[in-house]
Design an enzyme around this catalytic site. Structure first.
Site, mmCIF file in Angstrom:
data_model
loop_
_atom_site.group_PDB
_atom_site.id
_atom_site.type_symbol
_atom_site.label_atom_id
_atom_site.label_comp_id
_atom_site.label_asym_id
_atom_site.label_seq_id
_atom_site.Cartn_x
_atom_site.Cartn_y
_atom_site.Cartn_z
ATOM 1 C CE LYS A 182 2.215 4.657 -0.342
ATOM 2 N NZ LYS A 182 1.815 4.518 0.952
ATOM 3 C CG ASN A 206 3.976 3.399 3.617
ATOM 4 O OD1 ASN A 206 3.727 4.225 2.660
ATOM 5 N ND2 ASN A 206 3.438 2.852 4.005
ATOM 6 C CG HIS A 242 0.489 1.165 -3.589
ATOM 7 N ND1 HIS A 242 -0.451 0.851 -2.923
ATOM 8 C CD2 HIS A 242 0.059 0.674 -4.830
ATOM 9 C CE1 HIS A 242 -1.356 0.045 -3.248
ATOM 10 N NE2 HIS A 242 -1.224 -0.053 -4.705
ATOM 11 C CE1 TYR A 264 -3.205 3.389 -0.642
ATOM 12 C CE2 TYR A 264 -3.114 5.687 -1.215
ATOM 13 C CZ TYR A 264 -2.606 4.523 -0.984
ATOM 14 O OH TYR A 264 -1.121 4.382 -0.935
ATOM 15 C CD GLU A 266 -3.758 -1.448 -6.249
ATOM 16 O OE1 GLU A 266 -4.003 -1.169 -5.131
ATOM 17 O OE2 GLU A 266 -2.456 -1.656 -6.484
HETATM 18 P P1 IDP Z 1 0.311 -1.210 2.348
HETATM 19 O O1 IDP Z 1 0.802 0.024 1.712
HETATM 20 O O2 IDP Z 1 1.417 -1.826 2.982
HETATM 21 O O3 IDP Z 1 -0.592 -2.072 1.571
HETATM 22 P P2 IDP Z 1 -2.301 -0.532 3.489
HETATM 23 O O4 IDP Z 1 -2.852 -1.206 4.877
HETATM 24 O O5 IDP Z 1 -3.175 -0.935 2.116
HETATM 25 O O6 IDP Z 1 -0.591 -0.708 3.523
HETATM 26 O O7 IDP Z 1 -2.621 1.162 3.826
HETATM 27 C C1 IDP Z 1 -2.233 1.951 2.638
HETATM 28 C C2 IDP Z 1 -1.642 3.065 3.126
HETATM 29 O O8 IDP Z 1 -2.058 3.823 4.059
HETATM 30 C C3 IDP Z 1 -0.365 2.580 3.667
HETATM 31 O O9 IDP Z 1 0.787 2.362 2.873
HETATM 32 C C4 IDP Z 1 0.184 3.863 4.610
HETATM 33 O O10 IDP Z 1 0.692 4.892 3.752
HETATM 34 C C5 IDP Z 1 -1.598 4.553 4.904
HETATM 35 N N1 IDP Z 1 -1.760 3.970 6.271
HETATM 36 C C6 IDP Z 1 -2.056 2.684 6.572
HETATM 37 N N2 IDP Z 1 -2.409 2.682 7.926
HETATM 38 C C7 IDP Z 1 -2.086 3.857 8.484
HETATM 39 C C8 IDP Z 1 -2.209 4.387 9.571
HETATM 40 O O11 IDP Z 1 -2.754 3.496 10.786
HETATM 41 N N3 IDP Z 1 -2.034 5.661 9.759
HETATM 42 C C9 IDP Z 1 -1.558 6.536 8.707
HETATM 43 N N4 IDP Z 1 -1.399 6.145 7.523
HETATM 44 C C10 IDP Z 1 -1.783 4.539 7.338
HETATM 45 MG MG MG Z 2 -2.410 -1.968 0.487
#
Ligand code: IDP
Ligand code: MG
Length: 152
Positions: free
Chosen positions: A11, A114, A117, A51, A128
């Site tokens: 990212k 984080n 992805h 997303y 994807e």
């Molecule tokens: P993942 O990336 O571990 O698969 P997902 O639940 O699919 O996690 O969420 C996609 C992305 O959305 C996460 O990597 C994170 O960057 C963002 N995200 C998820 N939950 C939150 C939140 O509660 N606050 C802010 N960003 C979030």
């Molecule tokens: Mg995800």
């Protein structure tokens, strides 16, 4: 033996923080095979499709703004069990809960930043990969040390 492919993307925070080499190196050293790689600034349309599953969530707008804010390194990696293994190597979505040794556990602290992805299953991986890459961007090749990577 079913050889899998998964979609991974560094990212904008990972790119801006100079973590591309560190992250690529982990998947290379593990033994997975890189079959596609490009840097791009995703369009809003691409980010919203990618997303789409989160479109009703409160963080969706911020997430799309963030992912389109700068270059992303998009990749396809291939290997036995690569979808689940890459998710394990990436670690939990919340970096503070991600175990040491995982990418997020070692390199991040903020859920909205984080670093990486990874596709979360077979169907998502297919979707994807086809969203981010054209077929002719996926390279079929055999590393010269392939014999050491696969079950004999
Ligand atoms: P993942 O990336 O571990 O698969 P997902 O639940 O699919 O996690 O969420 C996609 C992305 O959305 C996460 O990597 C994170 O960057 C963002 N995200 C998820 N939950 C939150 C939140 O509660 N606050 C802010 N960003 C979030
Ligand atoms: Mg995800």
């Amino acid at each position: 033996m079913v050889v899998e492919r998964t979609f991974l993307a560094i990212k904008p925070d990972g790119v801006q923080r100079g973590l591309i080499g560190e992250i690529l190196g982990r998947f290379e050293r593990k033994g997975f095979k890189l079959v596609a790689l490009k840097q791009l600034i995703p369009s809003k349309e691409l980010a919203e499709k990618h997303y789409g599953v989160h479109k009703e969530r409160p963080f969706f707008g911020g997430l799309v703004d963030f992912i389109t804010s700068g270059p992303v390194v998009a990749m396809v990696w291939e290997g036995d069990g690569v979808i689940a293994s890459a998710r394990n190597m990436i670690g939990a979505t919340k970096p503070l809960e991600a175990l040491p040794g995982t990418i997020r556990g070692d390199l991040a602290i903020n859920i909205g930043r984080n670093v990486i992805h990874g596709s979360d299953g077979e169907e998502t991986a297919k979707f994807e990969i086809s969203l981010w890459f054209t077929l002719d961007e996926l390279n079929d090749w055999n590393p010269s040390d392939q014999i050491w990577r696969v079950e004999q």
